[in-house]
Each structure stands twice: as C-alpha cells, then as structure tokens.
Design a protein around this motif. Structure first.
Motif, mmCIF file in Angstrom:
data_model
loop_
_atom_site.group_PDB
_atom_site.id
_atom_site.type_symbol
_atom_site.label_atom_id
_atom_site.label_comp_id
_atom_site.label_asym_id
_atom_site.label_seq_id
_atom_site.Cartn_x
_atom_site.Cartn_y
_atom_site.Cartn_z
ATOM 1 N N UNK A 242 0.801 -1.210 0.000
ATOM 2 C CA UNK A 242 0.000 0.000 0.000
ATOM 3 C C UNK A 242 0.834 1.260 0.000
ATOM 4 N N UNK A 243 0.141 2.392 0.019
ATOM 5 C CA UNK A 243 0.757 3.712 -0.014
ATOM 6 C C UNK A 243 0.412 4.462 1.260
ATOM 7 N N UNK A 244 1.426 5.018 1.912
ATOM 8 C CA UNK A 244 1.218 5.782 3.140
ATOM 9 C C UNK A 244 1.896 7.140 2.981
ATOM 10 N N UNK A 245 1.104 8.208 3.124
ATOM 11 C CA UNK A 245 1.614 9.577 3.045
ATOM 12 C C UNK A 245 0.899 10.415 4.092
ATOM 13 N N UNK A 246 1.183 11.703 4.087
ATOM 14 C CA UNK A 246 0.325 12.633 4.793
ATOM 15 C C UNK A 246 -0.933 12.839 3.943
ATOM 16 N N UNK A 247 -1.938 13.461 4.522
ATOM 17 C CA UNK A 247 -3.207 13.621 3.821
ATOM 18 C C UNK A 247 -3.047 14.455 2.548
ATOM 19 N N UNK A 255 5.481 10.777 13.535
ATOM 20 C CA UNK A 255 5.229 12.050 14.186
ATOM 21 C C UNK A 255 4.521 13.067 13.327
ATOM 22 N N UNK A 256 4.255 12.755 12.054
ATOM 23 C CA UNK A 256 3.556 13.682 11.169
ATOM 24 C C UNK A 256 2.156 13.984 11.694
ATOM 25 N N UNK A 257 1.623 15.158 11.315
ATOM 26 C CA UNK A 257 0.354 15.616 11.877
ATOM 27 C C UNK A 257 -0.868 15.035 11.186
ATOM 28 N N UNK A 258 -0.698 14.346 10.071
ATOM 29 C CA UNK A 258 -1.794 13.637 9.414
ATOM 30 C C UNK A 258 -1.245 12.357 8.808
ATOM 31 N N UNK A 259 -2.148 11.432 8.482
ATOM 32 C CA UNK A 259 -1.736 10.207 7.800
ATOM 33 C C UNK A 259 -2.849 9.760 6.855
ATOM 34 N N UNK A 260 -2.438 9.266 5.701
ATOM 35 C CA UNK A 260 -3.347 8.712 4.701
ATOM 36 C C UNK A 260 -2.744 7.402 4.218
ATOM 37 N N UNK A 261 -3.492 6.315 4.339
ATOM 38 C CA UNK A 261 -3.013 4.987 3.942
ATOM 39 C C UNK A 261 -4.032 4.364 3.003
ATOM 40 N N UNK A 262 -3.586 3.940 1.823
ATOM 41 C CA UNK A 262 -4.523 3.493 0.796
ATOM 42 C C UNK A 262 -3.963 2.342 -0.026
ATOM 43 N N UNK A 263 -4.880 1.661 -0.721
ATOM 44 C CA UNK A 263 -4.462 0.836 -1.850
ATOM 45 C C UNK A 263 -3.856 1.766 -2.892
ATOM 46 N N UNK A 264 -2.836 1.333 -3.647
ATOM 47 C CA UNK A 264 -2.094 2.256 -4.518
ATOM 48 C C UNK A 264 -2.946 3.066 -5.476
ATOM 49 N N UNK A 265 -3.909 2.419 -6.139
ATOM 50 C CA UNK A 265 -4.690 3.122 -7.152
ATOM 51 C C UNK A 265 -5.672 4.126 -6.560
ATOM 52 N N UNK A 266 -5.897 4.050 -5.249
ATOM 53 C CA UNK A 266 -6.869 4.945 -4.613
ATOM 54 C C UNK A 266 -6.210 6.137 -3.937
ATOM 55 N N UNK A 267 -4.889 6.203 -3.982
ATOM 56 C CA UNK A 267 -4.214 7.277 -3.263
ATOM 57 C C UNK A 267 -4.537 8.647 -3.847
ATOM 58 N N UNK A 268 -4.349 8.819 -5.134
ATOM 59 C CA UNK A 268 -4.607 10.128 -5.753
ATOM 60 C C UNK A 268 -6.063 10.555 -5.609
ATOM 61 N N UNK A 269 -7.045 9.665 -5.866
ATOM 62 C CA UNK A 269 -8.430 10.073 -5.664
ATOM 63 C C UNK A 269 -8.743 10.479 -4.213
ATOM 64 N N UNK A 270 -8.132 9.765 -3.248
ATOM 65 C CA UNK A 270 -8.375 10.106 -1.836
ATOM 66 C C UNK A 270 -7.756 11.462 -1.512
ATOM 67 N N UNK A 271 -6.547 11.726 -2.003
ATOM 68 C CA UNK A 271 -5.930 13.028 -1.789
ATOM 69 C C UNK A 271 -6.793 14.128 -2.387
ATOM 70 N N UNK A 272 -7.333 13.874 -3.567
ATOM 71 C CA UNK A 272 -8.158 14.889 -4.224
ATOM 72 C C UNK A 272 -9.401 15.221 -3.404
ATOM 73 N N UNK A 273 -10.053 14.207 -2.855
ATOM 74 C CA UNK A 273 -11.255 14.449 -2.043
ATOM 75 C C UNK A 273 -10.889 15.196 -0.759
ATOM 76 N N UNK A 274 -9.856 14.734 -0.088
ATOM 77 C CA UNK A 274 -9.505 15.316 1.203
ATOM 78 C C UNK A 274 -8.846 16.682 1.075
ATOM 79 N N UNK A 275 -8.350 17.017 -0.119
ATOM 80 C CA UNK A 275 -7.745 18.329 -0.317
ATOM 81 C C UNK A 275 -8.760 19.461 -0.230
ATOM 82 N N UNK A 276 -10.039 19.119 -0.272
ATOM 83 C CA UNK A 276 -11.093 20.136 -0.166
ATOM 84 C C UNK A 276 -11.298 20.592 1.271
#
Length: 278
Positions: A242-247, A255-276
């Motif tokens: 999987x893919x793990x980044x900040x939101x 120690x990062x202030x946010x975390x986003x963990x996804x299946x690889x193909x869903x990372x960009x779509x999740x970032x796009x939604x949460x960027x709002x």
C-alpha cells in the motif's frame, strides 16, 4: 499458542538478519503481555461510569507495561522509549520503541474483542519492525521493512480496487480538538460520503489500518494521530503493497500531523477528495 514465522527470510528479503531475529523475540514478548491482558478480560465487562472505565484501563495498561518495558529494554538497551512529548513530533535520530500496551483499551474494558498489544521499532525516522498481537482470535500481525507483512505467517496484500466509489474508507478520531481537528474530521467524512462506497469512523486506529493491509478496507486517514496508534499499521500497509503519506500526499514520517493509507490506485483520488478540507 503457536508463534507464526515472523517474516519471509527468502533471498528477496532486504531486511537485515538481526532484525528478523529481533522480530521473532518481539512476537514472544507481545504474546506474553497479551496473555496477561487476556486473563483480565471479560466479555461481560460493562463499566457504569467514566471513572470506573479509566481506573480499570490504567490498571490493565500497567500490567502489560510491566512485561513489555523491561523485556524490550533488555532486548535493545540503546533504544529509547517513546514518551508523550514525542507522540506527535519528529523523532530524534536513533532507535525508539513505540508501544501501545493496550491498544483499544476502551474496547478491553467494555468486553469488546478489538484490543491488542502493539510494538514498533523506529530507527532513524523509519519504522523497521512492527508486531500487533490480538489475543481474541489468536491473531499475530507482523511486519519487517523489506520482508513484507504477515498475519499468522500468511502474507498480507492490500486491495486491488481502482475506483473510490467501490471503496470502504475509514477515519479515526483524534486524541484532542487541536486547531479545529474535530471540524476537519466531520468535513472529511461528509466529503467522502459523496465519493466512496462506505464510510466508517473507528477507534483505535490500528484495527482499520490492519484491515487496509489485509485488503478488507481500502483507505484510512486521520488528523493529529498519535504515533503509537499508527506506527505499526503504517509499516503493515507499506509492506503489504500500500501507499502511506500525509493527507496532502507528501511523505509521511513518524510524528507527522496527518496520515493517509490506501491501496495504490486509490491514493490520488483520496488526496483529491480530502484536499477540499481546509
């Protein structure tokens, strides 16, 4: 309990041999703490008041910690023990034991099954080893950087989903309302309700993260996470593919202030939604 093999020791593994050996010992230590907690666990538990819940939870935590801290300290005397001041900030160089002696303590004291002992070792800003021992169900999750993630010895693999509208997505409740965190949690859930198949909120963070690693959940995100709640799960997910980044999609570090963990193909779509969410 049969202790499962901790990691694949094949020629493709890039994990040092000493870390593979270390992981086996950490599995045994976590299992011992889990047995002590299981002896105190009752499915009939129903605390009536907040005071009762916290008193019992504190006592449970001390029983587990009395096993974990001396054993892990003896195992790696040079490793420091994570304290509250470092749970939400970048760790200094060196080795750190990142432990939750009763992950899901609120579940333990309410007679629910989702509680565990979690142990992670962070070395120079990277989580290199993780163990989650869940006594109810006899489940042992392990991960070793470069050697994969496993459940009772069977490799974990994240979801192959490619569309967010088919995804089960989960967020976790933050420890405290810091800089409008609760507002962001609510707004992020609303945003995901318009995009994902199913949206859940869950506490503690470890369990939905393990389900991302196993391919049952597809996305997990959290604002203001504490490191003991996400360190083990983050390694499980990356080692399961999987893919793990900040939101915001930038690299995640302990120690990062946010975390986003996804299946690889869903990372960009999740970032796009949460960027709002501001």
């Amino acid at each position: 309990m049969t202790v499962p093999p901790a990691a694949d020791a094949s020629a493709t593994s890039i994990a040092p041999a000493q870390d593979r050996k270390l992981l086996d010992t950490v599995v045994e230590i976590a299992a011992e703490a889990g047995r002590a907690l299981e002896a105190r666990y009752s499915t009939a538990a129903r605390p009536a008041e907040r005071h009762d819940m916290f008193r019992t939870g504190t006592a449970d935590g001390q029983v587990s910690l009395d096993i974990l801290r001396p054993a892990l300290t003896a195992l790696r005397p040079e490793a420091r023990w994570l304290t509250d001041e470092y749970e939400t900030t970048e760790l200094p160089a060196g080795e750190w034991w990142v432990v939750d002696e009763v992950e899901g303590n609120v579940n333990h004291v309410h007679g629910l099954p989702e509680w565990a002992v979690t142990v992670a070792l962070v070395r120079d800003g990277q989580t290199v080893l993780a163990v989650v021992r869940q006594p109810v169900g006899d489940l042992t999750y392990t991960a070793l950087r470069g050697a994969g993630a496993h459940l009772n010895g069977t490799p974990l693999k994240v979801s192959a989903k490619t569309e967010l509208n088919a995804a089960i997505v989960v967020t976790g409740q933050a420890e405290a309302d810091q800089d409008g965190t609760y507002r962001r949690i609510g707004q992020s859930i609303t945003a995901m309700l318009d995009s994902a198949l199913l949206v859940r909120a869950s506490v503690p963070s470890t369990f939905p993260m393990l389900l991302v690693g196993a391919g049952h959940n597809d996305v997990f995100w959290q604002y203001e996470p504490v490191l003991p709640g996400v360190a083990a799960g983050a390694l499980m997910i990356t080692e399961a593919g999987g893919t793990v980044t900040r939101i915001d999609g930038t690299p995640w570090t302990p120690g990062a202030d946010t975390i986003l963990a996804t299946a690889p193909a869903l990372h960009d779509p999740a970032v796009q939604v949460l960027s709002t969410i501001a």
